[in-house]
Design a protein around this motif. Structure first.
Motif, PDB file in Angstrom:
ATOM      1  N   THR A 171     -16.867 -30.513 -68.611  1.00 61.54           N
ATOM      2  CA  THR A 171     -16.738 -29.960 -69.957  1.00 61.54           C
ATOM      3  C   THR A 171     -17.696 -30.661 -70.904  1.00 61.54           C
ATOM      4  OG1 THR A 171     -15.012 -31.558 -70.355  1.00 61.54           O
ATOM      5  CG2 THR A 171     -14.320 -29.344 -69.755  1.00 61.54           C
ATOM      6  N   ILE A 188      -7.921 -32.653 -59.417  1.00 63.82           N
ATOM      7  CA  ILE A 188      -8.760 -31.655 -60.092  1.00 63.82           C
ATOM      8  C   ILE A 188      -8.163 -31.193 -61.413  1.00 63.82           C
ATOM      9  CG2 ILE A 188      -9.865 -30.762 -58.007  1.00 63.82           C
ATOM     10  CD1 ILE A 188      -7.942 -28.360 -58.205  1.00 63.82           C
ATOM     11  N   LEU A 212     -11.187 -24.010 -72.918  1.00 66.50           N
ATOM     12  CA  LEU A 212     -11.060 -23.405 -71.600  1.00 66.50           C
ATOM     13  C   LEU A 212     -10.717 -21.921 -71.699  1.00 66.50           C
ATOM     14  CD1 LEU A 212      -9.418 -26.399 -69.804  1.00 66.50           C
ATOM     15  CD2 LEU A 212     -11.538 -25.271 -69.105  1.00 66.50           C
ATOM     16  N   ARG A 218      -7.205 -33.270 -63.838  1.00 63.78           N
ATOM     17  CA  ARG A 218      -7.483 -34.225 -64.920  1.00 63.78           C
ATOM     18  C   ARG A 218      -8.312 -33.546 -66.007  1.00 63.78           C
ATOM     19  NH1 ARG A 218      -9.898 -39.657 -62.808  1.00 63.78           N
ATOM     20  NH2 ARG A 218      -9.738 -40.107 -65.032  1.00 63.78           N
ATOM     21  N   ILE A 219      -7.845 -33.629 -67.215  1.00 68.51           N
ATOM     22  CA  ILE A 219      -8.476 -32.899 -68.304  1.00 68.51           C
ATOM     23  C   ILE A 219      -8.892 -33.860 -69.424  1.00 68.51           C
ATOM     24  CG2 ILE A 219      -6.444 -32.388 -69.749  1.00 68.51           C
ATOM     25  CD1 ILE A 219      -7.342 -29.404 -69.566  1.00 68.51           C
ATOM     26  N   ASP A 220      -8.398 -35.100 -69.310  1.00 62.27           N
ATOM     27  CA  ASP A 220      -8.598 -36.083 -70.379  1.00 62.27           C
ATOM     28  C   ASP A 220      -9.554 -37.196 -69.954  1.00 62.27           C
ATOM     29  OD1 ASP A 220      -6.932 -36.945 -68.408  1.00 62.27           O
ATOM     30  OD2 ASP A 220      -5.788 -38.289 -69.721  1.00 62.27           O
ATOM     31  N   LEU A 221     -10.663 -36.816 -69.344  1.00 59.87           N
ATOM     32  CA  LEU A 221     -11.613 -37.819 -68.881  1.00 59.87           C
ATOM     33  C   LEU A 221     -12.537 -38.236 -70.019  1.00 59.87           C
ATOM     34  CD1 LEU A 221     -12.606 -36.123 -65.533  1.00 59.87           C
ATOM     35  CD2 LEU A 221     -11.083 -38.073 -65.837  1.00 59.87           C
ATOM     36  N   PHE A 222     -12.417 -39.475 -70.453  1.00 60.04           N
ATOM     37  CA  PHE A 222     -13.297 -39.919 -71.532  1.00 60.04           C
ATOM     38  C   PHE A 222     -14.563 -40.554 -70.992  1.00 60.04           C
ATOM     39  CE2 PHE A 222      -9.983 -38.428 -73.630  1.00 60.04           C
ATOM     40  CZ  PHE A 222      -9.143 -39.231 -74.381  1.00 60.04           C
ATOM     41  N   ALA A 234      -9.255 -28.937 -75.613  1.00 63.24           N
ATOM     42  CA  ALA A 234      -9.636 -28.610 -74.249  1.00 63.24           C
ATOM     43  C   ALA A 234      -9.073 -27.248 -73.876  1.00 63.24           C
ATOM     44  CB  ALA A 234      -9.113 -29.676 -73.294  1.00 63.24           C
ATOM     45  N   ASP A 273     -13.966 -39.278 -58.252  1.00 65.84           N
ATOM     46  CA  ASP A 273     -14.892 -38.889 -59.311  1.00 65.84           C
ATOM     47  C   ASP A 273     -16.298 -38.733 -58.744  1.00 65.84           C
ATOM     48  OD1 ASP A 273     -12.733 -39.312 -60.910  1.00 65.84           O
ATOM     49  OD2 ASP A 273     -13.742 -40.655 -62.311  1.00 65.84           O
ATOM     50  N   LYS A 295     -17.530 -32.691 -73.368  1.00 64.46           N
ATOM     51  CA  LYS A 295     -16.911 -33.742 -74.181  1.00 64.46           C
ATOM     52  C   LYS A 295     -15.821 -33.234 -75.131  1.00 64.46           C
ATOM     53  CE  LYS A 295     -20.014 -35.826 -72.116  1.00 64.46           C
ATOM     54  NZ  LYS A 295     -19.530 -36.184 -70.800  1.00 64.46           N
ATOM     55  N   TYR A 335      -3.330 -26.139 -64.628  1.00 60.47           N
ATOM     56  CA  TYR A 335      -3.895 -27.472 -64.880  1.00 60.47           C
ATOM     57  C   TYR A 335      -2.807 -28.540 -65.016  1.00 60.47           C
ATOM     58  CZ  TYR A 335      -8.349 -25.125 -65.968  1.00 60.47           C
ATOM     59  OH  TYR A 335      -9.501 -24.395 -65.914  1.00 60.47           O
ATOM     60  N   TYR A 358     -12.173 -34.115 -76.442  1.00 58.81           N
ATOM     61  CA  TYR A 358     -11.359 -35.333 -76.376  1.00 58.81           C
ATOM     62  C   TYR A 358      -9.881 -35.123 -76.629  1.00 58.81           C
ATOM     63  CZ  TYR A 358     -15.738 -37.706 -76.011  1.00 58.81           C
ATOM     64  OH  TYR A 358     -16.961 -38.113 -75.576  1.00 58.81           O
ATOM     65  N   ARG A 398     -17.272 -23.638 -62.269  1.00 63.27           N
ATOM     66  CA  ARG A 398     -17.031 -25.008 -61.825  1.00 63.27           C
ATOM     67  C   ARG A 398     -16.269 -25.793 -62.891  1.00 63.27           C
ATOM     68  NH1 ARG A 398     -21.652 -28.711 -60.712  1.00 63.27           N
ATOM     69  NH2 ARG A 398     -20.788 -30.275 -59.310  1.00 63.27           N
ATOM     70  N   ARG A 399     -16.580 -25.526 -64.164  1.00 58.48           N
ATOM     71  CA  ARG A 399     -15.836 -26.184 -65.244  1.00 58.48           C
ATOM     72  C   ARG A 399     -14.399 -25.684 -65.288  1.00 58.48           C
ATOM     73  NH1 ARG A 399     -19.566 -25.122 -70.260  1.00 58.48           N
ATOM     74  NH2 ARG A 399     -17.693 -25.798 -71.381  1.00 58.48           N
ATOM     75  N   ILE A 400     -14.182 -24.432 -64.892  1.00 57.44           N
ATOM     76  CA  ILE A 400     -12.810 -23.901 -64.859  1.00 57.44           C
ATOM     77  C   ILE A 400     -12.042 -24.532 -63.690  1.00 57.44           C
ATOM     78  CG2 ILE A 400     -11.457 -21.786 -64.444  1.00 57.44           C
ATOM     79  CD1 ILE A 400     -13.677 -20.276 -66.038  1.00 57.44           C
ATOM     80  N   ILE A 401     -12.728 -24.737 -62.579  1.00 57.08           N
ATOM     81  CA  ILE A 401     -12.084 -25.362 -61.406  1.00 57.08           C
ATOM     82  C   ILE A 401     -11.762 -26.832 -61.692  1.00 57.08           C
ATOM     83  CG2 ILE A 401     -12.389 -26.019 -58.973  1.00 57.08           C
ATOM     84  CD1 ILE A 401     -12.217 -23.036 -59.170  1.00 57.08           C
ATOM     85  N   PHE A 402     -12.714 -27.568 -62.253  1.00 54.74           N
ATOM     86  CA  PHE A 402     -12.544 -29.000 -62.545  1.00 54.74           C
ATOM     87  C   PHE A 402     -12.576 -29.189 -64.067  1.00 54.74           C
ATOM     88  CE2 PHE A 402     -15.093 -28.713 -58.595  1.00 54.74           C
ATOM     89  CZ  PHE A 402     -14.284 -29.410 -57.707  1.00 54.74           C
ATOM     90  N   PRO A 403     -11.498 -28.877 -64.764  1.00 51.81           N
ATOM     91  CA  PRO A 403     -11.595 -28.788 -66.236  1.00 51.81           C
ATOM     92  C   PRO A 403     -12.008 -30.081 -66.925  1.00 51.81           C
ATOM     93  CG  PRO A 403      -9.308 -28.793 -65.529  1.00 51.81           C
ATOM     94  CD  PRO A 403     -10.143 -28.644 -64.281  1.00 51.81           C
ATOM     95  N   GLY A 404     -11.723 -31.245 -66.318  1.00 51.70           N
ATOM     96  CA  GLY A 404     -12.034 -32.496 -67.013  1.00 51.70           C
ATOM     97  C   GLY A 404     -13.405 -33.056 -66.692  1.00 51.70           C
ATOM     98  N   TYR A 405     -14.129 -32.461 -65.762  1.00 47.13           N
ATOM     99  CA  TYR A 405     -15.315 -33.122 -65.240  1.00 47.13           C
ATOM    100  C   TYR A 405     -16.639 -32.634 -65.808  1.00 47.13           C
ATOM    101  CZ  TYR A 405     -12.249 -35.420 -61.994  1.00 47.13           C
ATOM    102  OH  TYR A 405     -11.270 -36.199 -61.455  1.00 47.13           O
ATOM    103  N   GLN A 420     -17.059 -40.554 -68.571  1.00 46.67           N
ATOM    104  CA  GLN A 420     -17.765 -39.938 -67.472  1.00 46.67           C
ATOM    105  C   GLN A 420     -19.248 -39.898 -67.784  1.00 46.67           C
ATOM    106  OE1 GLN A 420     -16.740 -35.819 -67.031  1.00 46.67           O
ATOM    107  NE2 GLN A 420     -15.890 -35.704 -69.062  1.00 46.67           N
ATOM    108  N   ILE A 475      -6.393 -32.653 -75.915  1.00 52.66           N
ATOM    109  CA  ILE A 475      -5.862 -31.641 -75.004  1.00 52.66           C
ATOM    110  C   ILE A 475      -5.884 -30.260 -75.638  1.00 52.66           C
ATOM    111  CG2 ILE A 475      -3.845 -30.918 -73.666  1.00 52.66           C
ATOM    112  CD1 ILE A 475      -5.283 -33.414 -72.602  1.00 52.66           C
ATOM    113  N   MET A 523     -21.312 -44.928 -59.463  1.00 51.31           N
ATOM    114  CA  MET A 523     -21.557 -43.492 -59.678  1.00 51.31           C
ATOM    115  C   MET A 523     -22.982 -43.089 -60.031  1.00 51.31           C
ATOM    116  SD  MET A 523     -18.640 -41.028 -60.983  1.00 51.31           S
ATOM    117  CE  MET A 523     -17.819 -41.931 -62.247  1.00 51.31           C
TER     118      MET A 523
END
Lengths: 294, 294, 294
Positions: free
Chosen positions: C56, A25, C69, A27-31, C65, C130, C58, A19, C60, C47-54, A33, C62, A158
């Motif tokens: 999950t 892909i 994960l 990005r882990i810190d998306l607030f 997170a 996004d 919520k 990561y 906030y 899918r959450r493992i592939i795109f960790p920030g998208y 969304q 690291i 979006m």
């Protein structure tokens, strides 16, 4: 620690390190969304607001129904404001947009009533309007599009696309929220329909399964953003199954009929009937050997 | 009251007033409506009744399985009677229909076994019948259609269509519950298949993705209700991807093969192979410039 | 006992007897079967493992997170081992396969990042990456295929197909887990796409809705298992909507463009543009009567 557990731990570490590459892909810190589940749930509730008697949870008295609907509207208002706030980054802007969206609901309902009428009139298999509301994927996709289009027009990113992609997933009908669609719009069967972002559709238009209203070429990719890429379909046009109409300068004149599987990349005058030429003659037929050939 | 709340209240009032126009979508006092969620839940349970060993919740002993299946059948019986009662307006009629429906289950199962066999025999990618039952959309859509067709034949409105539209949504395969389909029916891939209300399909028929068995024109709209509008497909016919066969007088004779993308609006004699004429020759090929052209 | 209850009891008995015929659908004692619901739930988690920030829930910070994960990975690891154990019949084999699967995750993520880039670059309607991740069915189907392909390559039966059929159901895009697909793969709109088991696709390939990469004929049925039946698509090829490319010996050379609705059953040299010949000229146009004809 058992070898299997050790291996797992090593793999988890490898993925966590993966990561750190800094790619999209990662990005882990998306607030900010939007929440897809909440948006899909709102679609169901908005549908109950559009068709108050059809998808309610069994309310048998008018004053109860009224009370429930008020609560339902406020509920969607709350969630929508929150979701729009997340993508716009401004609570004030979100409130302004949500009020505008809900002010447009009576107008959306008036349009959906014309779509319902067109669906019933156009399909001999429809036993009643109830059946159309309860089970026709075309009306579902159009309703979701009409709601998403209002948000799109208000500049919301979006969320409109998440809405129409949900309808796409449920129905196989992909109407971009940016498309412009007149009244009395009828989609039959639906699976495989694609209506692109800059398409303009008039009133009383009928479209069957597998129709594409698309771009001629998108090799320009992101350079084409915002440019007119999809066709104009004028009033009272019928487009049969599998036809493709492509290009931002292509205009299908009013009262035209486009036959199944036609492939059209230039404009058609009003009142024209277009069918792939002598489709039957193009068939190569190999008949079976006759008895006396044996 | 804050301005935002006041605005919301005004909007709620506007929408509630909008329900007073007396249009179809304004109906708020619907008592007799089927519950789509219950119907979809019943589809899952009926599938467990059809395939008792595949979708059960882990029952490891035969006598337990038997007990569970009895309960499952009675559960569906109860809900189906209730839903049919809602659309028929008569409890007695609903009970009569439900008994007839469940008496037809062994016949439906016998047909589904032939469909399963046809799916396995027809697809080299099928690693086993288990895989077909667990994951093939074609078999799912056919199973739901066969159940819905029994209800349709018993005169139940709305519910059969809600059932097949659920399968349509899940699979992209739209089989009208009114269609008549023989045994050993195989649908491969499936997405984009449309089979109209008055279609008649024989035994051992294979259909690929994107095939339409449709009406020639539905401009007659509601005037065409109940009339034969869709084709007849005789035994042992194979119809490849994207072919359209239209019209109530069109008969595809037994043992015929209809090629990909063929467009057929008149009858075809038995044993005929029909393919769009010299499809390869119709291609316009623009080859790349050679090195020495530079 | 009331007559209705008696009738129900008799029907239940009839159905239970119907399970004793010994046909495939009568199997009631299935112990080793994968659980479709658990597999679909795992797809969401993968899918959450592939795109960790998208996707999950919520998180906030690291370190949170990271912790979440780890738990997510271990959760999927546990369930996957169990499901693979059910279909393989060996816990040891299942553990070996799951470790191999998770070791491949960084490689899958690297590929998905290229697919994301290709989706964004190829679609002028995409407002940002996004939006592509949140709402594009093509990226969803490709992601699920890439995960299922790893399991397929490790020799796991059934589960890969259940995964890709779930994506097929959600998106209308049917990619067999056995297909081989290079990097930067872009699918636009998607509904009605079929990519067969032995297809080989190179890098930077773009495919539009309704495209079939299929077998020429599957009349050989189960005799064709394991044989090459589907085409090869070389690097930088674009295939527009509705085109069909069939046959195990068909190779589409690199940098070729295949036009809408083209039907191809033999190889195409690199750099070739193929379109159905003069598609516009094949149209039969019936123009409306002019004013002075009256």
């Amino acid at each position: 620690m058992a070898p299997f557990e050790q291996e797992i731990e090593a793999i988890v570490d490898t993925i966590l390190e993966d990561y750190l590459h800094g790619r999209d892909i990662d990005r882990i810190d998306l607030f900010k969304q939007p929440d897809k589940d909440i948006i899909i749930d709102m679609i169901g509730k908005l549908r109950r607001i559009i068709f108050p008697g059809y998808f309610t949870e069994k309310t048998y008295r008018i004053y109860n129904a009224k009370h429930n609907l008020s609560m339902l509207i406020e509920d969607v208002m709350f969630h929508l404001t929150e979701q729009v706030g997340l993508v716009m980054g401004s609570k004030q802007e979100a409130e302004r947009i949500c009020l505008a969206f809900f002010r447009a609901i009576p107008q959306v309902r008036a349009l959906v009533q014309t779509d319902l009428q067109a669906s019933y009139d156009g399909d001999p298999a429809a036993s009643g309007k109830d059946e159309v509301i309860f089970s026709y994927p075309g009306l579902f996709a159009i309703t979701v599009y009409r709601l998403a289009h209002v948000l799109y027009s208000l500049g919301v990113p979006m969320i409109p696309r998440i809405m129409t992609e949900h309808a796409h997933s449920v129905t196989g009908i992909d109407i971009h929220p940016g498309a412009t669609v007149g009244e009395y719009f009828f989609i039959d069967h639906g699976t495989g329909i694609v209506i692109g972002e800059t398409t303009v559709i008039g009133d009383h238009v009928k479209i069957y399964q597998g129709v594409t209203l698309g771009a001629l070429s998108t090799r320009g990719g992101q350079n084409l953003r915002g440019k007119r890429r999809h066709p104009t379909i004028e009033d009272h046009v019928t487009i049969y199954a599998g036809a493709s109409i492509l290009g931002g300068e292509t205009v299908i004149g009013s009262n035209s009929v486009i036959g199944s599987n036609a492939f059209i990349t230039s404009s058609i005058a009003p009142g024209t009937t277009v069918t792939p030429k002598t489709q039957e003659l193009q068939l190569r037929v190999k008949e079976p050997k006759k008895e006396n050939d044996k």
